[in-house]
Scaffold this motif. Sequence first.
Motif, mmCIF file in Angstrom:
data_model
loop_
_atom_site.group_PDB
_atom_site.id
_atom_site.type_symbol
_atom_site.label_atom_id
_atom_site.label_comp_id
_atom_site.label_asym_id
_atom_site.label_seq_id
_atom_site.Cartn_x
_atom_site.Cartn_y
_atom_site.Cartn_z
ATOM 1 N N PHE A 170 0.616 -1.234 -0.488
ATOM 2 C CA PHE A 170 -0.452 0.074 -0.149
ATOM 3 C C PHE A 170 0.812 1.836 -0.049
ATOM 4 C CE2 PHE A 170 -2.794 -3.281 1.566
ATOM 5 C CZ PHE A 170 -3.679 -2.847 0.501
ATOM 6 N N PHE A 178 -5.807 2.782 -8.113
ATOM 7 C CA PHE A 178 -6.039 1.895 -6.577
ATOM 8 C C PHE A 178 -8.069 2.088 -6.148
ATOM 9 C CE2 PHE A 178 -5.872 0.378 -2.287
ATOM 10 C CZ PHE A 178 -6.263 -1.102 -2.461
ATOM 11 N N MET A 183 -10.766 0.008 -6.168
ATOM 12 C CA MET A 183 -11.421 -0.363 -4.196
ATOM 13 C C MET A 183 -12.981 -0.414 -4.823
ATOM 14 S SD MET A 183 -9.662 -2.272 -3.170
ATOM 15 C CE MET A 183 -8.622 -2.946 -4.509
ATOM 16 N N ALA A 230 -16.175 -2.142 -3.684
ATOM 17 C CA ALA A 230 -17.484 -1.547 -3.202
ATOM 18 C C ALA A 230 -18.764 -1.195 -3.390
ATOM 19 C CB ALA A 230 -16.490 -0.540 -2.002
ATOM 20 N N ASP A 280 -14.684 2.432 9.842
ATOM 21 C CA ASP A 280 -14.081 1.643 8.941
ATOM 22 C C ASP A 280 -13.255 1.762 8.523
ATOM 23 O OD1 ASP A 280 -14.150 -0.089 6.832
ATOM 24 O OD2 ASP A 280 -15.743 0.993 5.186
ATOM 25 N N GLY A 338 -9.494 1.360 7.095
ATOM 26 C CA GLY A 338 -8.993 0.857 5.912
ATOM 27 C C GLY A 338 -10.301 1.225 4.839
ATOM 28 N N GLY A 339 -11.214 2.691 5.129
ATOM 29 C CA GLY A 339 -12.567 2.349 4.441
ATOM 30 C C GLY A 339 -12.021 2.517 3.293
ATOM 31 N N ASP A 342 -7.605 5.948 7.052
ATOM 32 C CA ASP A 342 -7.270 5.275 6.199
ATOM 33 C C ASP A 342 -5.867 5.459 6.072
ATOM 34 O OD1 ASP A 342 -6.419 3.549 3.613
ATOM 35 O OD2 ASP A 342 -8.102 2.999 4.061
ATOM 36 N N VAL A 348 -4.500 8.347 1.055
ATOM 37 C CA VAL A 348 -5.981 7.718 0.180
ATOM 38 C C VAL A 348 -6.836 9.414 0.669
ATOM 39 C CG1 VAL A 348 -7.882 6.015 1.327
ATOM 40 C CG2 VAL A 348 -5.702 5.513 0.487
ATOM 41 N N GLY A 388 -4.881 7.999 8.672
ATOM 42 C CA GLY A 388 -3.767 7.390 9.947
ATOM 43 C C GLY A 388 -3.624 6.378 9.345
ATOM 44 N N PHE A 442 -2.959 2.543 10.201
ATOM 45 C CA PHE A 442 -3.455 1.123 11.424
ATOM 46 C C PHE A 442 -2.922 0.760 12.088
ATOM 47 C CE2 PHE A 442 -5.743 -0.888 7.704
ATOM 48 C CZ PHE A 442 -4.514 -1.880 7.596
ATOM 49 N N PHE A 443 -1.647 0.182 12.171
ATOM 50 C CA PHE A 443 -0.305 0.006 12.918
ATOM 51 C C PHE A 443 0.067 0.860 13.758
ATOM 52 C CE2 PHE A 443 -0.650 -2.880 8.962
ATOM 53 C CZ PHE A 443 -1.388 -4.104 9.498
ATOM 54 N N ARG A 477 -12.296 -6.611 3.457
ATOM 55 C CA ARG A 477 -11.346 -6.807 2.664
ATOM 56 C C ARG A 477 -9.950 -5.841 3.474
ATOM 57 N NH1 ARG A 477 -11.885 -4.582 -3.325
ATOM 58 N NH2 ARG A 477 -13.152 -2.874 -1.734
ATOM 59 N N ILE A 478 -9.258 -6.245 4.177
ATOM 60 C CA ILE A 478 -8.315 -5.673 4.900
ATOM 61 C C ILE A 478 -7.414 -6.953 5.485
ATOM 62 C CG2 ILE A 478 -7.375 -4.446 7.498
ATOM 63 C CD1 ILE A 478 -8.789 -2.777 5.063
ATOM 64 N N ASP A 502 -5.479 -9.479 3.228
ATOM 65 C CA ASP A 502 -3.481 -8.638 3.347
ATOM 66 C C ASP A 502 -2.502 -8.618 3.912
ATOM 67 O OD1 ASP A 502 -4.403 -7.498 0.434
ATOM 68 O OD2 ASP A 502 -5.450 -5.571 1.377
ATOM 69 N N TRP A 503 -3.008 -9.070 5.021
ATOM 70 C CA TRP A 503 -2.117 -9.408 6.544
ATOM 71 C C TRP A 503 -1.600 -10.699 6.666
ATOM 72 C CZ3 TRP A 503 0.435 -4.710 5.556
ATOM 73 C CH2 TRP A 503 -0.369 -3.987 5.220
HETATM 74 C C1 SAM Z 1 -8.468 -3.928 -0.447
HETATM 75 S S1 SAM Z 1 -8.374 -2.321 0.616
HETATM 76 C C2 SAM Z 1 -10.414 -1.975 1.945
HETATM 77 C C3 SAM Z 1 -10.514 -0.833 1.049
HETATM 78 C C4 SAM Z 1 -12.065 -1.036 1.805
HETATM 79 N N1 SAM Z 1 -12.446 -1.500 2.728
HETATM 80 C C5 SAM Z 1 -13.282 -1.701 0.743
HETATM 81 O O1 SAM Z 1 -13.435 -2.921 1.031
HETATM 82 O O2 SAM Z 1 -13.579 -0.742 -0.807
HETATM 83 C C6 SAM Z 1 -7.424 -2.063 1.974
HETATM 84 C C7 SAM Z 1 -7.552 -0.775 2.393
HETATM 85 O O3 SAM Z 1 -6.873 -0.977 3.374
HETATM 86 C C8 SAM Z 1 -5.998 0.940 3.636
HETATM 87 N N2 SAM Z 1 -4.906 0.262 4.120
HETATM 88 C C9 SAM Z 1 -3.139 -0.435 4.588
HETATM 89 N N3 SAM Z 1 -3.165 -0.208 5.129
HETATM 90 C C10 SAM Z 1 -3.173 0.576 6.096
HETATM 91 C C11 SAM Z 1 -2.674 0.817 6.996
HETATM 92 N N4 SAM Z 1 -1.577 0.607 7.744
HETATM 93 N N5 SAM Z 1 -3.497 2.070 7.669
HETATM 94 C C12 SAM Z 1 -4.330 2.376 7.236
HETATM 95 N N6 SAM Z 1 -5.079 1.957 6.157
HETATM 96 C C13 SAM Z 1 -4.230 0.831 5.738
HETATM 97 C C14 SAM Z 1 -5.769 0.706 1.833
HETATM 98 O O4 SAM Z 1 -5.713 2.364 1.897
HETATM 99 C C15 SAM Z 1 -7.017 0.318 1.241
HETATM 100 O O5 SAM Z 1 -7.652 1.573 1.346
#
Ligand code: SAM
Length: 966
Positions: free
Chosen positions: A764, A778, A782, A786, A807, A809-810, A832, A836, A857, A859-860, A874-875, A878-879
């Motif tokens: 990201f 990107f 998304m 959504a 939400d 990572g919204g 997010d 973004v 911000g 989120f980690f 959908r967060i 990814d991890w």
């Molecule tokens: C796969 S997208 C999902 C977006 C949304 N939740 C959806 O379902 O439409 C992952 C989202 O997490 C955000 N993201 C990734 N890493 C992040 C972080 N460390 N802190 C905050 N947001 C993060 C990305 O910017 C992205 O918008």
Amino acid sequence: MSAIYVIVTLVNVCGNGLSMWLLLFRTYPKTPSIIFMINLTITDLAMGLALPFQIMYQLQGYNWTLGSSMCNVLTVTFFVNMYCSILTMTAISVERYMGIVKPMRFKRANVKTRYAIIACIFMWAIVLAVLSPLEKTDLTFYVPELNITTCFDILKKDMLPSLAHWTAFLFAMFFVLFLCPFIITVYSYIRIICVLIKNSNSNQKERAVRLAFIVMFVFIVCFAPNNILLLAHTITKLYYKKSLYMYYKLSLSLSCINSCLDPFIYYLASKDFRRKMRQMLKLQNLSMVDMSEMSECRRESFHSARTGSIGKADDKPSISRHHAVNAHASDTPPLFRLSSWWTRIGAVVQTSEDKMVLHPVMSKLHGKLVVLASASPRRREILTNTGLRFEVVPSWFKETLDKALFKTPYEYAVETAKQKALEVAQRMPLKHLKNPDIVIGADTVVTVDGLILEKPVDKQDAYCMLSRLSGKEHSVYTGVVIVLCHEREGGETEYKVVDFYEETKVKFAELSEEMLWEYINSGEPMDKAGGYGIQALGGMLVEYVQGDFLNVVGFPLNHFCKELGRIYNGSPESPAYKIKCKKSQESDGPCTSVSRLSKEAVQPDISSFTNSDSVHNVVEPEATKSSNEGFPHSLVELLDGFKASKTLFTASKLGVFDVMSDSGLTVDEVAIQINASVLGTEKLLDAAVSIGLLHKLKCEDKLVYRNTEQARQFLVSDSPLSLHAYILHCNDMIWPLFNHLESAVREGTNQHERAFGKKPENVFQDIYFKKDDMVMRFMNAMHSIAKVSGRDVATAFDLSRFRTACDVGGCTGAMAYEFTKAHPDLSVIVFDLPAVIEMRSHFQPLEQDSRVSFVAGDFFKDDIPKADLYILARILHDWSDDKVHGLLSKLSKTCTPGCGLLLSEILLDEERTRPSRALLQALSMTEGSQRSATEYSNLIRKHGFSPVHTRYTDNLLDAMLFVKDD
Ligand SMILES: C[S@@+](CC[C@H](N)C(=O)[O-])C[C@H]1O[C@@H](n2cnc3c(N)ncnc32)[C@H](O)[C@@H]1O
């Protein structure tokens, strides 16, 4: 005089009181005419309540003792009753005119009902506006010689300021409120009677003529004298200084008689009212006429010209396959007989609240989970009418089988029906967590001149289809498949498939251009095979039907019952073959055909047929289904899968779906618009047709391409549910990664560096630290996902106890807006990364809701805003598990007991074998992984959350709800 008023009052209050009760509480649906009748009854009852005051006034020697305001009320009530009655009767006649003379243009009952209510409000407004001088002036007059105060018996000249005002007032009453409505009413009834004389049976004609007479009578006896005297009085007063006012006043009493006659009008005008009235009067012994009226009323409106009476013994409903319902069997026009026949089936099976199961074999299905794998409301209605209990699960199977592989149209219809039913039978245990016992699939096609006609894509297409059918006989085939599911030990499900088809021949009358367009503009052709619905307006186009009528509607019920009989009574000739499917076992495809018990030999009676979509004469007599049963179709589809994906990507990228017009474009036109070679464009368009993205049609000797409905909804870039941005993301970001899949598998690493030339630290951050257009691309991707899946996620659970949500990572907030739309008391903070949040304004103009706010911000690293509910859409996929634990422990600390956590992901089945969309996606993923519901539960439970519900949606994302423990 007073005696007349007393009688009128009694008849009025009894007749209209009863009518009001029947109309309000016993008459359904509230068709436009019922709305008008309610309006008429309101004015009549107001009149009935005002009459005692008039009687009292007369008995007191024309001495008004109730003050000037009450005099105004009484006077205005008189006039309102007269003029609202006139306008309402006109509205009823216009409504009947629309239903009988111009039925195609005005067929949607709900729209008409709304218009009827608006029309009533409008009538009252006009009448009250014209009568405003009577509302504002003191209408009482003291006569000292007699020592009485009159009410509206002497009209004061100073009621209006000038002669011009008087003229305008009286002329408005005469022309606007009487003469114009009178002319419209007479015209409407003359046209109605003419049409009925041509088309209808004697009962209906008789009723229409009686109704016309009673309306004329009311106009001529009750309203005309009064209004003509009004005009005469105005002219004599203006030009000869003579007054006819007293005669005019006297004639007003005639007008109040109309308030007693209106219930008779209702009786003649509305079948439902008539039926209810007869029931009330204990005439319960309903004839077949009443039965057909009853169900017809239920179907839609009472005013249709198709409300025939049909009580002949030789016209009994018969559902036999070979029973011919043709034009020559009786002198009733076929349309009316078809419609009545259908109606009578409805009447017979719906006579009790608990519907009967007429066919003995239907009772064998009792207690079984029967599923109809079709979204067609007509099939649903036919099966519902049998009394069968079943669930509807529309199939996701795309109707894109290559027609050239089938020798006959019915083989194509049966195969499509089979694929639809099997898709549902296999999906249900996974997505709905229910094992169906029986799944029913059906597919209807219309064939004419060797062409298969499916559903028209737009009006032009409907026009092409219907003009092809005009004046000719065509065949309607419905392929039906009954899948019997048996779960065996070891989780293996065996599917026993029984299939059959039914053919019905239908002859269309010669259709004029006007009729064709009127029918197309009614909107009815659009979702129907062949472009017409025989059970509705389309019935008017049909000259005769040979065979099962319900087959044309979409489901051959009689044949279906016979097949069920064979299945459940163990008939040896049951044409069934078995398919088995193991839940968690590798196989060539989802299902393998293992044995065929017996199958009726197909006797093709059509040597060739062509595909209307492709218009070429596609004749492949050798490539039949039966000779191809060992062929690995699913494997070949997989082999070509990448070509299909790339065709979709390239067509989207070049803007093919955006440039398409409703009337269709030729190859040359598309090539110019997308700035590409003609040769290449033609290949791309034909490939897109072959995978169901475009239609190819021959119209006016030109080959043109048009978007399919699916393309229009999801591929045009500015459609509300467009997946365009996500498709571009797949092309630009995912495709390059898949190019290096082999290395990814060998090395066990993702291939960002090979694909994009940079080693990723964090995907990201990587995307966002690049150029803005990458971020936008990107975010767009998304956003589109959504938009398509957000509503199902937002409505998956009852969230009413939560007030605030975050939400996490919204992204653009698209999901958050779906949540606020679905939950009026919820506010959502979108959290997010700063890159973004900065760009979010690009998505704002479309979505305005003050309950959605944005916080930037990581989120980690940063604090996550406080909320009652955390959304993780959908967060987590990814991890890695470690990072997921990091994030969850942070959320857990922020959460108090009772706090919610809503997870939305594609949930794998417990054996991690499906859905393949998730598993294929995992191939290109960075450090994350796809997980099952149990795997997510185990991760999340460790942080003090307990799972409450899991929802497998039929959309792109599933959902789980967790609650923080005490
Ligand atoms: C796969 S997208 C999902 C977006 C949304 N939740 C959806 O379902 O439409 C992952 C989202 O997490 C955000 N993201 C990734 N890493 C992040 C972080 N460390 N802190 C905050 N947001 C993060 C990305 O910017 C992205 O918008």
